[in-house]
Design an enzyme around this catalytic site. Structure first.
Site, mmCIF file in Angstrom:
data_model
loop_
_atom_site.group_PDB
_atom_site.id
_atom_site.type_symbol
_atom_site.label_atom_id
_atom_site.label_comp_id
_atom_site.label_asym_id
_atom_site.label_seq_id
_atom_site.Cartn_x
_atom_site.Cartn_y
_atom_site.Cartn_z
ATOM 1 N N LYS A 38 0.832 -1.207 0.000
ATOM 2 C CA LYS A 38 0.000 0.000 0.000
ATOM 3 C C LYS A 38 0.866 1.256 0.000
ATOM 4 O O LYS A 38 0.651 2.176 -0.780
ATOM 5 C CB LYS A 38 -0.924 0.017 1.226
ATOM 6 N N THR A 39 1.846 1.268 0.885
ATOM 7 C CA THR A 39 2.713 2.441 0.963
ATOM 8 C C THR A 39 3.524 2.573 -0.322
ATOM 9 O O THR A 39 3.743 3.669 -0.829
ATOM 10 C CB THR A 39 3.627 2.345 2.205
ATOM 11 N N ASP A 225 -1.888 7.799 3.643
ATOM 12 C CA ASP A 225 -1.474 6.465 4.101
ATOM 13 C C ASP A 225 -2.146 6.169 5.444
ATOM 14 O O ASP A 225 -2.557 7.090 6.145
ATOM 15 C CB ASP A 225 0.057 6.431 4.264
ATOM 16 N N GLU A 226 -2.245 4.895 5.803
ATOM 17 C CA GLU A 226 -2.809 4.475 7.096
ATOM 18 C C GLU A 226 -4.169 5.125 7.332
ATOM 19 O O GLU A 226 -4.466 5.633 8.417
ATOM 20 C CB GLU A 226 -1.845 4.840 8.238
ATOM 21 N N GLN A 256 -5.700 -3.201 10.812
ATOM 22 C CA GLN A 256 -4.601 -2.537 11.507
ATOM 23 C C GLN A 256 -5.037 -1.243 12.187
ATOM 24 O O GLN A 256 -4.215 -0.384 12.493
ATOM 25 C CB GLN A 256 -3.465 -2.233 10.530
ATOM 26 N N ARG A 602 4.997 -7.155 11.138
ATOM 27 C CA ARG A 602 6.186 -6.318 10.912
ATOM 28 C C ARG A 602 7.376 -7.163 10.473
ATOM 29 O O ARG A 602 8.367 -6.653 9.970
ATOM 30 C CB ARG A 602 6.590 -5.532 12.179
HETATM 31 P P1 ATP Z 1 1.612 -2.077 5.951
HETATM 32 O O1 ATP Z 1 0.183 -2.535 5.942
HETATM 33 O O2 ATP Z 1 2.387 -2.795 6.981
HETATM 34 O O3 ATP Z 1 1.742 -0.599 5.994
HETATM 35 P P2 ATP Z 1 2.030 -1.944 3.109
HETATM 36 O O4 ATP Z 1 0.828 -2.535 2.496
HETATM 37 O O5 ATP Z 1 2.128 -0.480 3.146
HETATM 38 O O6 ATP Z 1 2.234 -2.574 4.569
HETATM 39 P P3 ATP Z 1 4.617 -1.834 1.903
HETATM 40 O O7 ATP Z 1 5.356 -1.413 3.106
HETATM 41 O O8 ATP Z 1 4.342 -0.841 0.846
HETATM 42 O O9 ATP Z 1 3.267 -2.552 2.347
HETATM 43 O O10 ATP Z 1 5.332 -3.072 1.224
HETATM 44 C C1 ATP Z 1 5.792 -4.176 1.972
HETATM 45 C C2 ATP Z 1 7.105 -4.677 1.408
HETATM 46 O O11 ATP Z 1 6.887 -5.311 0.159
HETATM 47 C C3 ATP Z 1 8.087 -3.569 1.147
HETATM 48 O O12 ATP Z 1 9.378 -4.019 1.449
HETATM 49 C C4 ATP Z 1 7.931 -3.309 -0.331
HETATM 50 O O13 ATP Z 1 9.093 -2.757 -0.885
HETATM 51 C C5 ATP Z 1 7.661 -4.707 -0.863
HETATM 52 N N1 ATP Z 1 6.866 -4.740 -2.105
HETATM 53 C C6 ATP Z 1 5.692 -4.127 -2.331
HETATM 54 N N2 ATP Z 1 5.233 -4.386 -3.571
HETATM 55 C C7 ATP Z 1 6.121 -5.192 -4.165
HETATM 56 C C8 ATP Z 1 6.226 -5.819 -5.467
HETATM 57 N N3 ATP Z 1 5.290 -5.643 -6.387
HETATM 58 N N4 ATP Z 1 7.303 -6.572 -5.700
HETATM 59 C C9 ATP Z 1 8.254 -6.760 -4.760
HETATM 60 N N5 ATP Z 1 8.224 -6.208 -3.525
HETATM 61 C C10 ATP Z 1 7.174 -5.436 -3.232
HETATM 62 MG MG MG Z 2 2.253 0.872 4.743
#
Ligand code: ATP
Ligand code: MG
Length: 733
Positions: A38-39, A225-226, A256, A602
């Site tokens: 997402k981030t 975000d969040e 979350q 995490r």
């Molecule tokens: P959270 O809910 O904990 O905030 P999130 O959904 O924001 O998580 P991110 O932090 O954006 O998730 O991504 C999680 C990890 O996966 C990061 O290390 C990111 O670089 C990696 N990632 C995301 N998308 C891809 C992709 N398409 N290919 C490879 N790695 C990815």
């Molecule tokens: Mg995130």
């Protein structure tokens, strides 16, 4: 001819993520589980907006929760425009609002140099207001009123708009009146508390269409975000700003949502579709962060919550097989800290970078044991979150000096420093100043100037020097800048000298902190920028270059990721927190469970959950039983490990610990009596004295230079000065 290749940054996304990035027009909600990117979608979207020429960097408003995400966005933008990105509207809700409010402060009766109050000052001010209104502070403690007011501010309610349904019976229905008086007092002092930043801005946007239109012209795109943790007033702010172009993209995960105690309203997710007509919803289902066992454990746990939107989550990494989640039971918190220390050292020997290791705790007091352990082992660590560095006494004092420098009318700051160091102003002297200030309706600072001739000789001279000093430092600030001025001010005011004269073991550390404080100032363009920052800072990033293990609360860990995550203290009463359960019942239990879910997710490769059978909480030993969350973990993803020492003999007695029946039928509450009769350690007969020569396993020989209970400050011949626990050194010579 081949079809043109997508740019690099898009090629790094999967199909759904790409959809979320490329859907640029109109409202968009990305609703997806932990670690699904997402981030990453948000930061990439920012880049894409610039690349496609949809917006200039300054036309995108991005609300981020972590400094890491803010940094990543800034770097991406810089890479695209080929130079450091200035003027970005990027940060937390509060930081962004503070910046906006500076431009419109006069619309709510402030000037643009208004200061931001921290909770400490907020409480003092509330007490003054309550005192003046004749409220019995013993019967109605101020924090209670602070909570009521905070709740109103979180819901965007100004004093005149408290409806009967939102009213409180605090202090015999006087909360509304006190709220009004408090807001009035804040205006007089030209200051705003945290909640005001949002509240004032929403009020301004609501009542001044021309201001709103201006911001609409500026912000073409909004990124959040969040989103699951926004409260109502933040939601209003977003909705107002998004009315212009309607290009708002929010990402979040209902599983979350962990900030309801700060007013976060999960319903904001549900109303998104209603409020933003035609909103697109994109779901992401591949988790790129964690191994399969970690994901399996997290999913199994969160499935115990009802009332979820429900999401699929599958491992998206190629190397997603991996170690099971470990659950370790131990005798007490010291043994728990030792276990964590050992595992960290082991991992470090195997090449693990400490930056990628974290200890995530439910309650702040838990870090102490780990901090001591890390100090003993000589493992560098940082405590992330809160205002730690800036919370220290000497830093607060130094800040108060700078606040008076920036704004002499800042009574709270002036009151803090007027007699620090001692300037011979007793209670009567202070009362005289307050009387003058009140009678003549002038700031304390001005009152001090007027009262000067009438004071006794000692305070007259000392205070006179201080006031003259401020005149000089203000001049110096205009000429030589804030860094030189701060250093000069701290010396000339006698503040640094005060700590030099102080013989306590903490004094040298405080002086170091003051130096670091002046260094920190250098990172800001001007004093105002620094003062804003200190009021808002979430993370203390001192010496960011060295590899360090991180400790923080689960709340502060949102959005972050680490190779190795320790989750200590999974015991009934501590986690889930008994206090939360007492206050919020079943709803609170679900929020605690979401917190556990945040904790587990995490981890990239290793997650170690632990529980201690005995724990000292606020001075009393309590025996505890493992958290119900441990029983809720799906057994196929978990490996139960016996802790060291006594825990092994006792482990069999732990109820439920090795019994992974889906749910324990009934669960006793934490007993207050020590079940195993653990005695306080008797004081050591051979107590250490300053000057004693000692040997330490890791640091070698040295001399004791300070003794603080069981902690020793030792100047080691080779390793420098360190603080260690007495049981790890031996007397020699
Ligand atoms: P959270 O809910 O904990 O905030 P999130 O959904 O924001 O998580 P991110 O932090 O954006 O998730 O991504 C999680 C990890 O996966 C990061 O290390 C990111 O670089 C990696 N990632 C995301 N998308 C891809 C992709 N398409 N290919 C490879 N790695 C990815
Ligand atoms: Mg995130």
């Amino acid at each position: 001819m081949n079809a043109p290749q997508p740019p690099d940054y898009l090629a790094r996304l999967n199909a759904e993520q790409r959809e979320a990035v490329e859907t640029l027009d109109g409202p968009l909600l990305v609703l997806a589980g932990a670690g699904t990117g997402k981030t990453r979608v948000l930061t990439t979207r920012f880049a894409h907006l610039l690349k496609t020429g949809r917006a200039w960097p300054g036309q995108v408003l991005s609300v981020t929760f972590t400094n890491k995400a803010a940094r990543e966005m800034r770097e991406r933008v810089a890479a695209i425009i080929g130079q450091p990105a200035d003027g970005l509207w990027l940060g937390t809700f509060h930081a962004l609002c503070a910046r906006m409010l500076r431009r419109h402060a006069e619309l709510v009766g402030l000037t643009s140099s208004f200061t931001i109050l921290d909770t400490d000052d907020q409480l003092r001010l509330l007490k003054q207001v309550m005192d003046a209104a004749g409220v019995d502070l013993k019967r109605w403690p101020a924090p209670g009123l602070m909570a009521v007011i905070q709740r109103w501010k979180d819901r965007g309610i100004v004093p005149g708009k408290v409806t009967p349904a939102e009213d409180s019976d605090y202090a015999n229905n006087r909360a509304r009146g006190l709220y009004e008086a408090y807001q009035q007092r804040l205006r007089e002092l030209n200051t705003a508390d945290f909640g005001d930043l949002m509240l004032h801005m929403v009020e301004i946007l609501k009542t001044h269409p021309e201001v709103l239109a201006d911001w609409h012209r500026r912000f073409r795109y909004i990124l959040v975000d969040e989103y699951q943790d926004t409260n109502l007033v933040q939601y209003y702010w977003l909705r107002l700003l998004a009315q212009g172009h309607r290009n708002i993209c929010c990402v979040g995960d209902d599983d979350q949502s962990i900030y309801s105690w700060r007013g976060a309203e999960i319903e904001n997710i549900l109303r998104f579709e209603k409020d933003f007509e035609g909103a697109r919803i994109v779901r992401l289902e591949s988790n790129y962060r964690s191994t399969k066992p970690i994901l399996g454990a997290a999913a199994g746990l969160i499935a115990h919550n009802t009332g979820r939107l429900g999401k699929t989550l599958r491992a998206g990494r190629n190397d997603a097989e991996g170690d099971k989640v470990r659950v370790v039971s131990l005798w007490d918190s010291e043994e728990e800290a030792r276990m964590v220390g050992e595992r960290v050292e082991q991992a470090q020997r195997a090449g693990q970078n400490l930056d990628e290791v974290a200890i995530l705790v439910r309650a702040g007091f838990q870090t102490r044991a780990f901090e001591e352990r890390m100090i003993t082992l000589g493992l560098p660590y940082r405590v992330v979150g809160g205002l730690r560095f800036y919370e220290r006494q000497e830093i607060r004092d130094a800040l108060a000096y700078l606040r008076v420098l920036a704004q002499p009318a800042d009574d709270l700051a002036f009151e803090r420093i007027i007699n620090t160091p001692k300037r011979g102003l007793g209670d009567t002297g202070m009362k005289a100043l307050h009387d003058i200030a009140r009678e003549q309706r002038i700031p304390l600072y001005q009152a001090a100037e007027r009262a000067l001739p009438g004071l006794r000789p000692k305070p007259r001279q000392a205070l006179g020097e201080l006031l003259q000093g401020f005149g000089r430092w203000r001049e110096l600030l205009g000429r030589d800048g804030h860094v030189v001025t701060a250093a000069t001010l701290l010396d000339e005011s006698g503040y640094t000298e005060m700590w030099k004269q102080d013989k306590s073991p903490e004094a040298p550390g405080r002086l170091d902190n003051l130096k670091e404080f002046v260094r920190a100032l250098g990172e800001f363009e001007n004093l105002a920028g620094f003062l804003d920052h200190t009021a808002l800072v979430m993370e203390n990033e001192e010496n960011a270059t060295a590899e360090k293990l991180s400790m923080m609360t689960l709340h502060a860990a949102k959005g972050l990721e680490f190779d190795m995550v320790f989750l200590p203290g999974w015991e009934e009463g501590l986690f889930p927190s008994q206090r939360s359960l007492d206050e919020g019942g079943e709803k609170a239990l679900e929020e605690e469970r979401r917190l556990a879910y945040v904790g587990i997710t995490r981890g990239r490769k290793q997650v170690v959950i632990s529980c201690a059978a005995n724990r000292r909480i606020y001075g009393n030993w309590t025996s505890s039983i493992p958290s119900r969350f441990i029983d809720e973990l799906p057994p196929e993803h978990v490996e139960v490990v016996n802790g060291a020492g006594q825990a092994r003999q006792r482990a069999a007695e732990l109820p439920g610990m090795f019994n992974h029946a889906p749910m324990m039928a009934r669960r006793p509450r934490v007993s207050e009596s020590p079940a195993w009769d653990v005695k306080e350690r008797a004081p050591r007969p051979d107590a250490m004295r300053v000057g004693q020569r000692v040997f330490h396993q890791k640091f070698g020989n040295g001399n004791v230079i300070g003794v603080d209970d069981d902690k020793l400050d030792i100047e080691f011949d080779k390793a420098g000065t360190k603080r260690v626990l007495d049981r790890f050194v031996e007397k020699i010579g």
